[in-house]
Write a protein that holds these residues in place. Structure first.
Motif, PDB file in Angstrom:
ATOM      1  N   GLU A   1      28.283  63.385 -83.865  1.00 36.35           N
ATOM      2  CA  GLU A   1      27.683  62.421 -84.794  1.00 36.35           C
ATOM      3  C   GLU A   1      28.758  61.604 -85.512  1.00 36.35           C
ATOM      4  O   GLU A   1      28.645  60.373 -85.648  1.00 36.35           O
ATOM      5  CB  GLU A   1      26.822  63.172 -85.808  1.00 36.35           C
ATOM      6  N   ALA A   2      29.830  62.273 -85.966  1.00 34.14           N
ATOM      7  CA  ALA A   2      30.919  61.578 -86.654  1.00 34.14           C
ATOM      8  C   ALA A   2      31.609  60.590 -85.717  1.00 34.14           C
ATOM      9  O   ALA A   2      31.948  59.462 -86.120  1.00 34.14           O
ATOM     10  CB  ALA A   2      31.920  62.589 -87.202  1.00 34.14           C
ATOM     11  N   ILE A   3      31.816  60.981 -84.476  1.00 28.93           N
ATOM     12  CA  ILE A   3      32.450  60.086 -83.498  1.00 28.93           C
ATOM     13  C   ILE A   3      31.574  58.862 -83.260  1.00 28.93           C
ATOM     14  O   ILE A   3      32.078  57.733 -83.183  1.00 28.93           O
ATOM     15  CB  ILE A   3      32.734  60.847 -82.178  1.00 28.93           C
ATOM     16  N   GLN A   4      30.286  59.054 -83.156  1.00 29.42           N
ATOM     17  CA  GLN A   4      29.371  57.925 -82.950  1.00 29.42           C
ATOM     18  C   GLN A   4      29.408  56.961 -84.144  1.00 29.42           C
ATOM     19  O   GLN A   4      29.415  55.738 -83.961  1.00 29.42           O
ATOM     20  CB  GLN A   4      27.944  58.420 -82.723  1.00 29.42           C
ATOM     21  N   LYS A   5      29.456  57.514 -85.368  1.00 21.84           N
ATOM     22  CA  LYS A   5      29.530  56.661 -86.564  1.00 21.84           C
ATOM     23  C   LYS A   5      30.815  55.848 -86.571  1.00 21.84           C
ATOM     24  O   LYS A   5      30.807  54.650 -86.868  1.00 21.84           O
ATOM     25  CB  LYS A   5      29.441  57.511 -87.828  1.00 21.84           C
ATOM     26  N   LEU A   6      31.932  56.516 -86.270  1.00 19.12           N
ATOM     27  CA  LEU A   6      33.216  55.808 -86.248  1.00 19.12           C
ATOM     28  C   LEU A   6      33.234  54.726 -85.168  1.00 19.12           C
ATOM     29  O   LEU A   6      33.744  53.617 -85.388  1.00 19.12           O
ATOM     30  CB  LEU A   6      34.364  56.798 -86.021  1.00 19.12           C
ATOM     31  N   THR A   7      32.698  55.027 -84.020  1.00 18.24           N
ATOM     32  CA  THR A   7      32.664  54.057 -82.920  1.00 18.24           C
ATOM     33  C   THR A   7      31.807  52.847 -83.296  1.00 18.24           C
ATOM     34  O   THR A   7      32.218  51.699 -83.080  1.00 18.24           O
ATOM     35  CB  THR A   7      32.107  54.711 -81.638  1.00 18.24           C
ATOM     36  N   SER A   8      30.650  53.092 -83.880  1.00 18.73           N
ATOM     37  CA  SER A   8      29.789  51.966 -84.268  1.00 18.73           C
ATOM     38  C   SER A   8      30.438  51.148 -85.383  1.00 18.73           C
ATOM     39  O   SER A   8      30.367  49.909 -85.381  1.00 18.73           O
ATOM     40  CB  SER A   8      28.407  52.456 -84.699  1.00 18.73           C
ATOM     41  N   SER A   9      31.098  51.823 -86.323  1.00 21.90           N
ATOM     42  CA  SER A   9      31.795  51.113 -87.397  1.00 21.90           C
ATOM     43  C   SER A   9      32.925  50.265 -86.821  1.00 21.90           C
ATOM     44  O   SER A   9      33.149  49.129 -87.247  1.00 21.90           O
ATOM     45  CB  SER A   9      32.348  52.114 -88.415  1.00 21.90           C
ATOM     46  N   TYR A  10      33.655  50.798 -85.847  1.00 23.14           N
ATOM     47  CA  TYR A  10      34.736  50.067 -85.199  1.00 23.14           C
ATOM     48  C   TYR A  10      34.210  48.795 -84.536  1.00 23.14           C
ATOM     49  O   TYR A  10      34.747  47.709 -84.735  1.00 23.14           O
ATOM     50  CB  TYR A  10      35.430  50.969 -84.169  1.00 23.14           C
ATOM     51  N   HIS A  11      33.152  48.940 -83.741  1.00 15.58           N
ATOM     52  CA  HIS A  11      32.600  47.778 -83.038  1.00 15.58           C
ATOM     53  C   HIS A  11      32.021  46.753 -84.025  1.00 15.58           C
ATOM     54  O   HIS A  11      32.112  45.545 -83.797  1.00 15.58           O
ATOM     55  CB  HIS A  11      31.518  48.207 -82.042  1.00 15.58           C
TER      56      HIS A  11
END
Length: 118
Positions: A79-89
């Motif tokens: 879940e944390a990785i998905q949040k970081l990835t979406s924030s990055y994009h």
């Protein structure tokens, strides 16, 4: 004299019977001790098996809860990785623009610690 020899014979026979009874009692005692030892060993084995079973059950319960913990941690990490990835994009373009603007907009000025040699 015959009565004395007859009395001696009776005493010898009584002594022999007593000796036989003593030998028989010793054999019974030996058998009983052996039987008691076997019963004790069987009881110890039963107790050991029971305790090992309880230990395995407790171990399974503990390991099972640790398995649940690892699954929760894995889920939180994903879940944390998905949040970081979406924030990055989401913020990638705006950050690139800010960085490029800082690079392109150069204002040359003299550093405040610079002393002009006179």
């Amino acid at each position: 004299m015959t009565s004395q020899s007859q009395g001696i014979q009776q005493l010898l026979q009584a002594e022999k019977r007593a000796k036989d009874k003593l030998e028989e009692a010793k054999k019974r005692k030996g058998k009983r001790l052996k039987q008691a030892k076997e019963e004790a060993i069987a009881e110890i084995d039963h107790y050991r098996l029971q305790r090992e079973k309880e230990f395995r059950n407790k171990q399974t319960n503990v390991m099972g809860s640790q398995g649940n913990l690892s699954a929760k941690i894995e889920e939180q990490t994903t879940e944390a990785i998905q949040k970081l990835t979406s924030s990055y994009h989401k913020n990638k373009e705006s950050m690139m623009k800010k960085l490029l603007n800082m690079i392109y907009d150069i204002n040359p000025e003299v550093h405040p610690n610079f002393r002009h040699a006179a």
